[in-house]
Design an enzyme around this catalytic site. Structure first.
Site, mmCIF file in Angstrom:
data_model
loop_
_atom_site.group_PDB
_atom_site.id
_atom_site.type_symbol
_atom_site.label_atom_id
_atom_site.label_comp_id
_atom_site.label_asym_id
_atom_site.label_seq_id
_atom_site.Cartn_x
_atom_site.Cartn_y
_atom_site.Cartn_z
ATOM 1 N N TYR A 52 21.544 27.897 34.600
ATOM 2 C CA TYR A 52 22.085 26.710 33.952
ATOM 3 C C TYR A 52 23.133 26.082 34.859
ATOM 4 O O TYR A 52 23.928 26.789 35.500
ATOM 5 C CB TYR A 52 22.712 27.069 32.602
ATOM 6 C CG TYR A 52 23.290 25.880 31.875
ATOM 7 C CD1 TYR A 52 22.455 24.924 31.314
ATOM 8 C CD2 TYR A 52 24.667 25.699 31.770
ATOM 9 C CE1 TYR A 52 22.971 23.815 30.656
ATOM 10 C CE2 TYR A 52 25.194 24.606 31.116
ATOM 11 C CZ TYR A 52 24.344 23.659 30.565
ATOM 12 O OH TYR A 52 24.860 22.563 29.926
ATOM 13 N N ASP A 66 36.302 17.479 32.448
ATOM 14 C CA ASP A 66 34.954 17.176 31.981
ATOM 15 C C ASP A 66 35.002 16.016 30.985
ATOM 16 O O ASP A 66 34.806 16.186 29.787
ATOM 17 C CB ASP A 66 34.348 18.427 31.336
ATOM 18 C CG ASP A 66 32.923 18.212 30.871
ATOM 19 O OD1 ASP A 66 32.246 17.324 31.412
ATOM 20 O OD2 ASP A 66 32.492 18.935 29.946
ATOM 21 N N ASP A 93 23.007 19.827 33.047
ATOM 22 C CA ASP A 93 23.735 19.013 32.088
ATOM 23 C C ASP A 93 23.838 17.593 32.643
ATOM 24 O O ASP A 93 24.493 17.362 33.657
ATOM 25 C CB ASP A 93 25.125 19.627 31.894
ATOM 26 C CG ASP A 93 26.025 18.860 30.952
ATOM 27 O OD1 ASP A 93 25.619 17.794 30.475
ATOM 28 O OD2 ASP A 93 27.145 19.344 30.705
ATOM 29 N N ASP A 95 25.045 14.978 30.871
ATOM 30 C CA ASP A 95 26.014 14.250 30.053
ATOM 31 C C ASP A 95 25.296 13.241 29.143
ATOM 32 O O ASP A 95 24.357 13.589 28.461
ATOM 33 C CB ASP A 95 27.055 13.569 30.939
ATOM 34 C CG ASP A 95 28.050 14.556 31.524
ATOM 35 O OD1 ASP A 95 28.075 15.715 31.067
ATOM 36 O OD2 ASP A 95 28.793 14.190 32.453
ATOM 37 N N HIS A 120 19.546 18.065 29.783
ATOM 38 C CA HIS A 120 19.872 17.634 28.422
ATOM 39 C C HIS A 120 20.761 16.399 28.448
ATOM 40 O O HIS A 120 21.633 16.249 29.304
ATOM 41 C CB HIS A 120 20.470 18.763 27.571
ATOM 42 C CG HIS A 120 21.734 19.371 28.067
ATOM 43 N ND1 HIS A 120 22.956 18.767 27.928
ATOM 44 C CD2 HIS A 120 21.974 20.571 28.663
ATOM 45 C CE1 HIS A 120 23.908 19.571 28.415
ATOM 46 N NE2 HIS A 120 23.336 20.660 28.882
ATOM 47 N N GLU A 122 23.142 14.022 25.888
ATOM 48 C CA GLU A 122 23.879 14.195 24.639
ATOM 49 C C GLU A 122 24.117 12.876 23.923
ATOM 50 O O GLU A 122 23.905 11.794 24.489
ATOM 51 C CB GLU A 122 25.202 14.907 24.910
ATOM 52 C CG GLU A 122 26.162 14.143 25.788
ATOM 53 C CD GLU A 122 27.234 15.039 26.380
ATOM 54 O OE1 GLU A 122 28.413 14.693 26.228
ATOM 55 O OE2 GLU A 122 26.887 16.067 26.995
ATOM 56 N N CYS A 130 34.497 17.380 26.570
ATOM 57 C CA CYS A 130 33.940 18.725 26.512
ATOM 58 C C CYS A 130 33.476 19.001 25.085
ATOM 59 O O CYS A 130 34.159 18.661 24.111
ATOM 60 C CB CYS A 130 34.988 19.742 26.940
ATOM 61 S SG CYS A 130 34.479 21.460 26.725
ATOM 62 N N ARG A 165 20.917 17.012 23.295
ATOM 63 C CA ARG A 165 22.088 17.713 22.768
ATOM 64 C C ARG A 165 22.751 16.826 21.721
ATOM 65 O O ARG A 165 22.942 15.627 21.951
ATOM 66 C CB ARG A 165 23.068 18.014 23.899
ATOM 67 C CG ARG A 165 24.431 18.498 23.404
ATOM 68 C CD ARG A 165 25.345 18.867 24.542
ATOM 69 N NE ARG A 165 26.726 18.546 24.241
ATOM 70 C CZ ARG A 165 27.761 18.814 25.041
ATOM 71 N NH1 ARG A 165 27.554 19.413 26.190
ATOM 72 N NH2 ARG A 165 28.981 18.475 24.694
ATOM 73 N N GLU A 199 25.255 21.574 19.582
ATOM 74 C CA GLU A 199 26.539 22.001 20.140
ATOM 75 C C GLU A 199 27.529 22.382 19.051
ATOM 76 O O GLU A 199 27.545 21.792 17.953
ATOM 77 C CB GLU A 199 27.115 20.878 21.002
ATOM 78 C CG GLU A 199 28.450 21.189 21.657
ATOM 79 C CD GLU A 199 28.393 22.326 22.663
ATOM 80 O OE1 GLU A 199 28.064 23.465 22.246
ATOM 81 O OE2 GLU A 199 28.696 22.102 23.843
ATOM 82 N N ASN A 221 24.705 27.770 22.930
ATOM 83 C CA ASN A 221 25.749 27.738 23.950
ATOM 84 C C ASN A 221 26.816 28.781 23.627
ATOM 85 O O ASN A 221 27.569 28.633 22.665
ATOM 86 C CB ASN A 221 26.373 26.343 23.998
ATOM 87 C CG ASN A 221 27.480 26.230 25.032
ATOM 88 O OD1 ASN A 221 27.693 27.130 25.838
ATOM 89 N ND2 ASN A 221 28.188 25.115 25.009
#
Length: 307
Positions: A52, A66, A93, A95, A120, A122, A130, A165, A199, A221
């Protein structure tokens, strides 16, 4: 020697086959977070099923928080460096997709080009936060589904995993937040998501509720110091999770060890007392296939220089 000899499309095909098997008796695929290419190779060497690549880690590696400051080129570039060194599939990731739906489409194709097995996207607003911090906000359902539809339409390899996500669980307390997460997950699947990343689930029961809502692979996660309890892979398997990630764990452990080593250097003037905690040179050379490089070099430069 050098990079993985498994082509990206083959990694994706094998990944999708193994992921499908997790709906039977295969158990969840374990994807520890790699913070650089060398750590990805170690993850493979230890027998895990995938790698990952965390957006939080990529940002931290640049000394940034982040909060959506990294760019597509930075993420795709680092993703390529990590993905090409290992035979394992790598999920990254992405974002919020780095912009509007057209930007999401380009993001997916850039990540395909970089050799990733999946990504992914989101449903947070920009700038994102984050996933385990308070104060998050998500976009409306229409905007979220447009991102996923753009991602699914843009990919050229059907085996590239489009994962959605959703951070909506954390926007409301109690059962209402979980109901919102279930509804959002269903909408994202309808929009074309191959898998769902719910998440900040707070219990095994919440993971199980998402499992009952959609019939696609689910990712859990297990990040430390967040809103989710740290469950074992077996506990997560028992409630139907298909992928488990530990996104920042290896970076946290490495940085913790580095901090302690620097303290020792200040206090003792040397690192002699830390030798047993270090990766031995022989282990490093084995991990990077040093002998293969040496053999290749010798076979090429097999001449003598006239004096």
């Amino acid at each position: 020697m050098l990079y993985s000899k498994v082509a990206a499309h083959e990694k994706r095909r094998l990944f999708r086959e193994q992921l499908a098997a997790t709906f039977g008796s295969g158990g969840p695929m374990r994807f520890p977070g790699a913070f650089n290419p060398l750590s990805a190779r170690l993850i493979e060497r230890k027998g895990f099923e995938g790698v990952y690549i965390s957006g939080a880690v990529l940002a931290a590696d640049l000394g940034l928080p982040d909060i959506g400051l990294t760019t597509l080129s930075e993420v795709a570039g680092r993703g390529e460096q990590i993905a090409r060194i290992t035979d394992l599939p790598a999920i990254i990731d992405a974002d919020t997709g780095f912009g509007e739906p057209m930007n999401v489409a380009r993001t997916i194709q850039e990540l395909e080009n970089a050799g990733l097995a999946g990504a992914h996207i989101e449903d947070q607003i920009n700038p994102k936060r984050c996933g385990h911090l308070d104060g998050k906000a998500v976009v409306d359902e229409g905007t979220a589904t447009k991102r996923i539809r753009a991602a699914a339409d843009a990919r050229r390899d059907d085996n590239f995993l489009i994962m959605a996500r959703t951070d909506i669980r954390a926007t409301a307390d109690g059962p209402h937040g979980l109901d919102l997460a279930k509804d959002r997950a269903k909408a994202l699947v309808d929009a074309g998501a191959d898998a769902i990343f719910p998440e900040a689930m707070r219990s095994l029961e919440e993971f199980e509720a998402i499992r009952s809502a959609v019939d696609v692979p689910l990712l859990a996660n297990m990040t430390e110091f967040g809103k989710s309890e740290l469950f074992t892979t077996q506990q997560l398997a028992d409630v139907g999770m298909n992928i488990v990630i530990w996104p920042v764990s290896m970076l946290r452990i490495s940085m913790g060890a580095t901090g302690r080593a620097l303290d020792t250097l200040i206090e003792e003037g040397s690192l002699t007392s830390k030798l047993d905690e270090m990766q031995h040179r022989a282990d490093l050379y084995d991990l990077i296939d040093y002998e293969d490089y040496n053999h290749f070099d010798t076979s090429v430069f097999n001449f003598t220089v006239e004096k």
